[in-house]
Design a protein around this motif. Structure first.
Motif, PDB file in Angstrom:
ATOM      1  N   GLN A  25       0.801  -1.227   0.000  1.00 22.27           N
ATOM      2  CA  GLN A  25       0.000   0.000   0.000  1.00 22.27           C
ATOM      3  C   GLN A  25       0.832   1.273   0.000  1.00 22.27           C
ATOM      4  O   GLN A  25       0.522   2.232  -0.721  1.00 22.27           O
ATOM      5  CB  GLN A  25      -0.939  -0.022   1.215  1.00 22.27           C
ATOM      6  CG  GLN A  25      -1.898   1.139   1.302  1.00 22.27           C
ATOM      7  CD  GLN A  25      -3.023   1.067   0.294  1.00 22.27           C
ATOM      8  OE1 GLN A  25      -2.821   0.728  -0.862  1.00 22.27           O
ATOM      9  NE2 GLN A  25      -4.231   1.391   0.737  1.00 22.27           N
ATOM     10  N   LEU A  28       2.484   2.010  -3.384  1.00 21.65           N
ATOM     11  CA  LEU A  28       1.419   2.288  -4.337  1.00 21.65           C
ATOM     12  C   LEU A  28       0.888   3.701  -4.163  1.00 21.65           C
ATOM     13  O   LEU A  28       0.625   4.408  -5.144  1.00 21.65           O
ATOM     14  CB  LEU A  28       0.293   1.265  -4.156  1.00 21.65           C
ATOM     15  CG  LEU A  28      -0.842   1.279  -5.186  1.00 21.65           C
ATOM     16  CD1 LEU A  28      -0.309   1.012  -6.582  1.00 21.65           C
ATOM     17  CD2 LEU A  28      -1.898   0.230  -4.812  1.00 21.65           C
ATOM     18  N   PHE A  31       3.276   6.337  -5.711  1.00 25.43           N
ATOM     19  CA  PHE A  31       3.381   6.362  -7.163  1.00 25.43           C
ATOM     20  C   PHE A  31       2.112   6.869  -7.846  1.00 25.43           C
ATOM     21  O   PHE A  31       2.065   6.965  -9.067  1.00 25.43           O
ATOM     22  CB  PHE A  31       3.722   4.971  -7.697  1.00 25.43           C
ATOM     23  CG  PHE A  31       5.158   4.583  -7.487  1.00 25.43           C
ATOM     24  CD1 PHE A  31       6.179   5.272  -8.139  1.00 25.43           C
ATOM     25  CD2 PHE A  31       5.497   3.568  -6.622  1.00 25.43           C
ATOM     26  CE1 PHE A  31       7.511   4.925  -7.937  1.00 25.43           C
ATOM     27  CE2 PHE A  31       6.824   3.214  -6.414  1.00 25.43           C
ATOM     28  CZ  PHE A  31       7.830   3.890  -7.077  1.00 25.43           C
ATOM     29  N   MET A  32       1.096   7.189  -7.070  1.00 29.10           N
ATOM     30  CA  MET A  32      -0.141   7.684  -7.665  1.00 29.10           C
ATOM     31  C   MET A  32       0.061   9.097  -8.211  1.00 29.10           C
ATOM     32  O   MET A  32       0.885   9.854  -7.692  1.00 29.10           O
ATOM     33  CB  MET A  32      -1.270   7.693  -6.627  1.00 29.10           C
ATOM     34  CG  MET A  32      -1.773   6.322  -6.241  1.00 29.10           C
ATOM     35  SD  MET A  32      -3.285   6.443  -5.245  1.00 29.10           S
ATOM     36  CE  MET A  32      -2.780   7.559  -3.957  1.00 29.10           C
ATOM     37  N   ASP A  43      -6.087   3.313 -12.500  1.00 28.80           N
ATOM     38  CA  ASP A  43      -5.853   1.972 -11.945  1.00 28.80           C
ATOM     39  C   ASP A  43      -5.100   2.038 -10.622  1.00 28.80           C
ATOM     40  O   ASP A  43      -5.426   1.306  -9.678  1.00 28.80           O
ATOM     41  CB  ASP A  43      -5.067   1.125 -12.949  1.00 28.80           C
ATOM     42  CG  ASP A  43      -5.882   0.787 -14.187  1.00 28.80           C
ATOM     43  OD1 ASP A  43      -7.134   0.815 -14.089  1.00 28.80           O
ATOM     44  OD2 ASP A  43      -5.287   0.488 -15.239  1.00 28.80           O
ATOM     45  N   ALA A  44      -4.081   2.912 -10.541  1.00 30.04           N
ATOM     46  CA  ALA A  44      -3.298   3.010  -9.306  1.00 30.04           C
ATOM     47  C   ALA A  44      -4.176   3.435  -8.141  1.00 30.04           C
ATOM     48  O   ALA A  44      -4.092   2.876  -7.039  1.00 30.04           O
ATOM     49  CB  ALA A  44      -2.144   3.989  -9.492  1.00 30.04           C
ATOM     50  N   HIS A  48      -5.154   1.340  -4.861  1.00 34.61           N
ATOM     51  CA  HIS A  48      -4.827   1.926  -3.560  1.00 34.61           C
ATOM     52  C   HIS A  48      -6.053   1.933  -2.649  1.00 34.61           C
ATOM     53  O   HIS A  48      -5.965   1.552  -1.469  1.00 34.61           O
ATOM     54  CB  HIS A  48      -4.303   3.353  -3.756  1.00 34.61           C
ATOM     55  CG  HIS A  48      -3.872   4.013  -2.475  1.00 34.61           C
ATOM     56  ND1 HIS A  48      -2.764   3.619  -1.762  1.00 34.61           N
ATOM     57  CD2 HIS A  48      -4.413   5.056  -1.779  1.00 34.61           C
ATOM     58  CE1 HIS A  48      -2.635   4.381  -0.691  1.00 34.61           C
ATOM     59  NE2 HIS A  48      -3.625   5.265  -0.683  1.00 34.61           N
TER      60      HIS A  48
END
Length: 202
Positions: A25, A28, A31-32, A43-44, A48
């Motif tokens: 998590q 992720l 990187f959003m 998608d990210a 998440h």
């Protein structure tokens, strides 16, 4: 309700599942893409949010299990260490719940259509258009950092008990080792129990 002396298999499964999901998590979330008004979750963001909801569900179950199956602090710890350990555990529960719930509130306020891994639609919490949008987003970020700090302290304490104090505290949350019965040079068929009918016939 009497407290158990060790964690059972169910508590261990909940613990390590949440650990694994948090490991996924955090990267992720970093990187959003930058969140702004009017954007649609990609998608990210979907993953998440989905991981966050999964962690929330697991933590609710974990908390229920902890309350109904309490575990006594390790006897090898001093009283102040037992109290500190108990406080850190409850703080971890509170921070995980606060972090995941503020994330859900924030996504709902943005008006995003949320689904669990793009399969199961999730209800929108009643915050869309709220004036607390920026505050909720800030709280979510603050909770993330606070949780990371407390988790780091928790891991550091576990490492200290393992490599410095060597008191096997971490073994309480690890899988139990199977018991090995030594039979010397006896062959398996020698120590095996005969069925009841055969023993009567003999």
């Amino acid at each position: 309700m009497a407290k158990q002396s060790h964690y059972g298999a169910t508590a261990k499964v909940f613990h390590w599942l949440v650990v694994a999901l948090l490991i996924v998590q955090y990267p992720l979330g970093k990187f959003m893409p930058h969140i702004h008004r009017g954007m649609t979750p990609g998608d990210a963001m979907t993953f998440h949010i989905s991981f966050g909801i999964t962690i929330l569900a697991l933590m609710v179950l974990r908390l229920f299990w902890r309350i109904t199956h309490p575990v006594a602090p390790a006897r090898s710890l001093a009283t102040w260490q037992q109290l500190l350990s108990e406080a850190v555990h409850w703080l971890l529960y509170a921070l995980v719940l606060a972090t995941t719930m503020t994330g859900w509130f924030f996504a709902s306020e943005r008006g995003w259509s949320i689904s669990l891994f793009s399969v199961v639609p999730l209800p929108m919490l009643p915050t869309e258009g709220s004036l607390l949008a920026d505050a909720i987003g800030n709280w979510h970020g603050t909770m993330e950092w606070a949780l990371l700090v407390v988790v780091g302290a928790h891991v550091g304490a576990a490492m200290a008990h393992t490599f410095i104090f060597r008191d096997q505290i971490i073994q309480r949350m690890l899988p139990e080792k199977p018991m090995v019965v030594r039979t010397g040079n006896l062959k398996p068929e020698v120590v095996a129990m005969k069925p009841a009918r055969q023993s009567r016939a003999g």
